[in-house]
Design an enzyme around this catalytic site. Structure first.
Site, mmCIF file in Angstrom:
data_model
loop_
_atom_site.group_PDB
_atom_site.id
_atom_site.type_symbol
_atom_site.label_atom_id
_atom_site.label_comp_id
_atom_site.label_asym_id
_atom_site.label_seq_id
_atom_site.Cartn_x
_atom_site.Cartn_y
_atom_site.Cartn_z
ATOM 1 N N GLU A 27 0.816 -1.217 0.000
ATOM 2 C CA GLU A 27 0.000 0.000 0.000
ATOM 3 C C GLU A 27 0.855 1.275 0.000
ATOM 4 O OE1 GLU A 27 -3.686 -1.838 2.609
ATOM 5 O OE2 GLU A 27 -2.073 -0.794 3.654
ATOM 6 N N PRO A 28 1.619 1.497 -1.056
ATOM 7 C CA PRO A 28 2.435 2.714 -1.070
ATOM 8 C C PRO A 28 1.574 3.957 -1.301
ATOM 9 C CG PRO A 28 2.570 1.597 -3.188
ATOM 10 C CD PRO A 28 1.732 0.721 -2.294
ATOM 11 N N GLY A 29 1.810 4.981 -0.526
ATOM 12 C CA GLY A 29 1.133 6.259 -0.747
ATOM 13 C C GLY A 29 2.183 7.283 -1.124
ATOM 14 N N ARG A 36 4.110 19.213 7.933
ATOM 15 C CA ARG A 36 5.036 18.118 8.246
ATOM 16 C C ARG A 36 6.307 18.591 8.955
ATOM 17 N NH1 ARG A 36 7.295 15.149 5.336
ATOM 18 N NH2 ARG A 36 6.970 13.238 6.502
ATOM 19 N N TYR A 64 6.608 16.737 12.378
ATOM 20 C CA TYR A 64 7.569 15.617 12.445
ATOM 21 C C TYR A 64 9.014 16.069 12.363
ATOM 22 C CZ TYR A 64 3.329 13.491 10.420
ATOM 23 O OH TYR A 64 2.046 13.113 10.133
ATOM 24 N N CYS A 98 0.477 32.820 12.569
ATOM 25 C CA CYS A 98 0.816 33.453 13.839
ATOM 26 C C CYS A 98 1.391 32.430 14.799
ATOM 27 C CB CYS A 98 -0.429 34.087 14.429
ATOM 28 S SG CYS A 98 -1.121 35.261 13.295
ATOM 29 N N GLU A 99 2.572 31.966 14.501
ATOM 30 C CA GLU A 99 3.130 30.828 15.219
ATOM 31 C C GLU A 99 4.614 30.786 14.891
ATOM 32 O OE1 GLU A 99 1.657 27.150 17.096
ATOM 33 O OE2 GLU A 99 0.288 28.361 15.923
ATOM 34 N N TYR A 157 0.833 13.941 1.867
ATOM 35 C CA TYR A 157 0.587 14.435 3.227
ATOM 36 C C TYR A 157 0.805 15.947 3.376
ATOM 37 C CZ TYR A 157 0.791 9.423 3.936
ATOM 38 O OH TYR A 157 0.574 8.078 3.820
HETATM 39 N N1 LLP Z 1 -1.224 1.560 4.643
HETATM 40 C C1 LLP Z 1 -1.620 1.904 5.870
HETATM 41 C C2 LLP Z 1 -2.440 0.967 6.637
HETATM 42 C C3 LLP Z 1 -1.249 3.142 6.401
HETATM 43 O O1 LLP Z 1 -1.644 3.465 7.624
HETATM 44 C C4 LLP Z 1 -0.461 4.028 5.637
HETATM 45 C C5 LLP Z 1 -0.065 5.328 6.164
HETATM 46 C C6 LLP Z 1 -0.092 3.634 4.350
HETATM 47 C C7 LLP Z 1 -0.470 2.376 3.876
HETATM 48 C C8 LLP Z 1 0.715 4.510 3.437
HETATM 49 O O2 LLP Z 1 1.963 4.828 3.945
HETATM 50 P P1 LLP Z 1 3.039 5.586 2.992
HETATM 51 O O3 LLP Z 1 3.436 4.607 1.908
HETATM 52 O O4 LLP Z 1 2.370 6.773 2.424
HETATM 53 O O5 LLP Z 1 4.149 5.921 3.905
HETATM 54 N N2 LLP Z 1 1.197 11.921 7.811
HETATM 55 C C9 LLP Z 1 2.423 11.168 7.908
HETATM 56 C C10 LLP Z 1 2.307 9.770 7.389
HETATM 57 C C11 LLP Z 1 1.222 8.996 8.062
HETATM 58 C C12 LLP Z 1 1.007 7.685 7.391
HETATM 59 C C13 LLP Z 1 -0.216 7.018 7.877
HETATM 60 N N3 LLP Z 1 -0.439 5.753 7.290
HETATM 61 C C14 LLP Z 1 3.519 11.945 7.171
HETATM 62 O O6 LLP Z 1 3.253 13.015 6.665
HETATM 63 O O7 LLP Z 1 4.660 11.519 7.126
#
Ligand code: LLP
Length: 463
Positions: free
Chosen positions: A320-322, A360, A364, A391-392, A421
């Site tokens: 599941e790459p995002g 981010r 983070y 304002c931060e 993100y």
């Molecule tokens: N699958 C599941 C079950 C997840 O919870 C996530 C991300 C992904 C796949 C996708 O992960 P990726 O390949 O995009 O790393 N907001 C944070 C990242 C939170 C990710 C949450 N879950 C950031 O900006 O780094």
């Protein structure tokens, strides 16, 4: 520890001597292709172009701040993931990274599936025509209404995240006369090398059901006992922005061990495993992400090996790459507003966006790169901190970077690798208007998510 998500020290530690920053080695006019979308280049006048269009034209037509997304890069990355995993595996794009109807259509055209984790993401996916059976539904606290919608729509899988949810989904499926395909999300007890807030497989956190203490085995027992659920596999997601494959290997090994236990106890060989997302991308020149092909090979080798030794049929793998798909495809374009040199410290460069379009850095301690993109410059590099207009004092976009010393108000600067993100975590803090996402391809630019307007703000304010 990931260098991007949680740096050990100043990113330019190599250029910092006894508290003083010296000039960076790299020419500031040269764009490092690792962090920029594939069609980004500089034209003969030195202006950055994407999909063949110069940023000055984009700024004029769409305004700033704005996210510009290289559609052909997005599509190429989808294809690279699909090709790397091949026909015996499934790639689910994680919609939380960035989702819109156009994105859903691109995913369909490129043969990817989609992971959603809320009613809103599900609605977007279905509205744009994603077949429900290609959707996986995630979340640690899906509401009854969301589960009902997912079951009614006929999503291909619901990933069960707790004991309560096993019963809840079973009940809803039964009342709809459906046998719902499900996976169980387990936490494998791996400490992923990334920022604490985006690591998800150690035991003390909210996601999944622990393998430890036989909890996951008990979840399998309960799920198999329910007629309205069809358990198709086990799911593990260990965290995000990870470069080191070791965590994935441990995760794959432990998931396969569970499959073997399930076979021994129930005589059932679960047909699938999902190893989640989390692969890191380059935010700065110091990051070295792996290619999808290497990742696919590493994961499938380990699963095949472990299955052989446990005498199991190799399950179908899904991932599941995002971030790894959408992250590198976009940059945020800002206009420089004010420039404040602080003697002996650094120069603060304020842009027309900030933590409302990229949280981010504040959240983070993430690292980003930045470049002057409306022109080139031969001026000396100056150490800057790029900050927003909120304002931060923590409203930082890029903590430490170099920009040319002749930078002036009105110049356009761009922060690469903001496809994931950033828009999806954007806020209206200070009643900021969330920026548009503009897809650029082959000399054409079109808005896929429009800029918010003050009317949008007032429409929600019904008091
Ligand atoms: N699958 C599941 C079950 C997840 O919870 C996530 C991300 C992904 C796949 C996708 O992960 P990726 O390949 O995009 O790393 N907001 C944070 C990242 C939170 C990710 C949450 N879950 C950031 O900006 O780094």
């Amino acid at each position: 520890m990931s260098r991007s998500a949680h740096p050990a020290g100043p990113r330019h530690a190599d250029v910092m001597t006894e508290g003083h920053y010296s000039a960076p080695a790299a020419d500031l006019n040269v764009l490092d292709e690792k962090v920029w979308a594939r069609t980004v280049t500089r034209d003969g006048d030195g202006a950055l172009t994407v999909g063949g269009i110069a940023v000055a034209r984009l700024a004029e037509e769409f305004g700033t701040p704005a996210y510009f997304l290289d559609e052909s890069d997005f599509r190429a990355r989808c294809r690279a993931w699909a090709d790397a995993f091949g026909p015996d595996a499934d790639v689910f794009y994680a919609g939380k990274a960035f989702l819109s109807r156009a994105v859903v259509r691109w995913l369909q055209e490129e043969g990817l599936n989609l992971d959603v984790c809320s009613g809103g993401e599900l609605t977007t996916a279905l509205d744009a025509g994603m077949p429900a059976e290609r959707i996986a539904f995630h979340g640690n606290n899906k509401t009854v209404a969301e589960i009902e919608r997912a079951v009614e729509a006929g999503v291909g899988r619901i990933v069960l995240d707790s004991f309560q949810e096993i019963v809840r989904v079973a009940h809803i499926a039964r009342s709809h006369g459906v046998r719902q395909r499900v996976q169980i999300r387990v936490t494998v007890g791996v400490e992923a090398h990334t920022h604490e807030f985006i690591a998800t497989a150690h035991e003390d956190q909210k996601f999944g059901i622990a393998l430890a203490d036989g909890q996951a085995a008990e979840a399998v027992r309960r799920t198999l006992a329910l007629d309205s659920l069809e358990l198709i596999g086990i799911h593990s997601h260990i965290g995000s922005q990870i470069f080191d494959m070791a965590g994935f290997e441990v995760s794959a090994r432990r998931v396969v061990q569970l499959l073997a236990e399930v076979r021994d106890e129930h005589g059932v060989e679960l047909p699938e495993i999902d190893l989640g997302g989390g692969l890191g991308i380059a935010y700065t020149s110091e990051d070295d992400p792996r290619e999808p092909h290497d990742i696919a090979k590493a994961l499938s080798d380990i699963v095949t090996r472990e299955c052989e030794s446990a005498k199991l049929r190799t399950p179908r793998i899904s991932v599941e790459p995002g971030r790894a798909i959408v992250g590198p495809t976009a940059f945020t374009l800002y206009e420089v507003g004010t420039i404040k040199p602080l003697e002996g410290l650094r120069t603060y460069v304020s842009v027309d966006g900030g933590m409302s379009d990229n949280i981010r850095t504040a959240l983070y301690d993430a690292e980003y790169s930045v470049a002057l993109v409306s022109r080139t410059s031969e001026a000396e590099p100056m150490l800057v901190r790029v900050v927003g207009k909120h304002c931060e004092s923590g409203d930082i976009v890029v903590k430490d970077a170099f920009l040319p010393a002749d930078l002036a108000p009105g110049d356009l600067i761009a922060v690469p690798a903001t496809g994931a993100y950033c828009r999806s975590m954007a806020s209206n803090y200070n009643h900021a208007l969330r920026p548009p996402v503009v897809a650029v391809r082959d000399g054409e630019a079109r808005v896929i998510v429009r800029r918010e307007t003050e009317e949008d703000l007032l429409r929600l304010d019904v008091g």
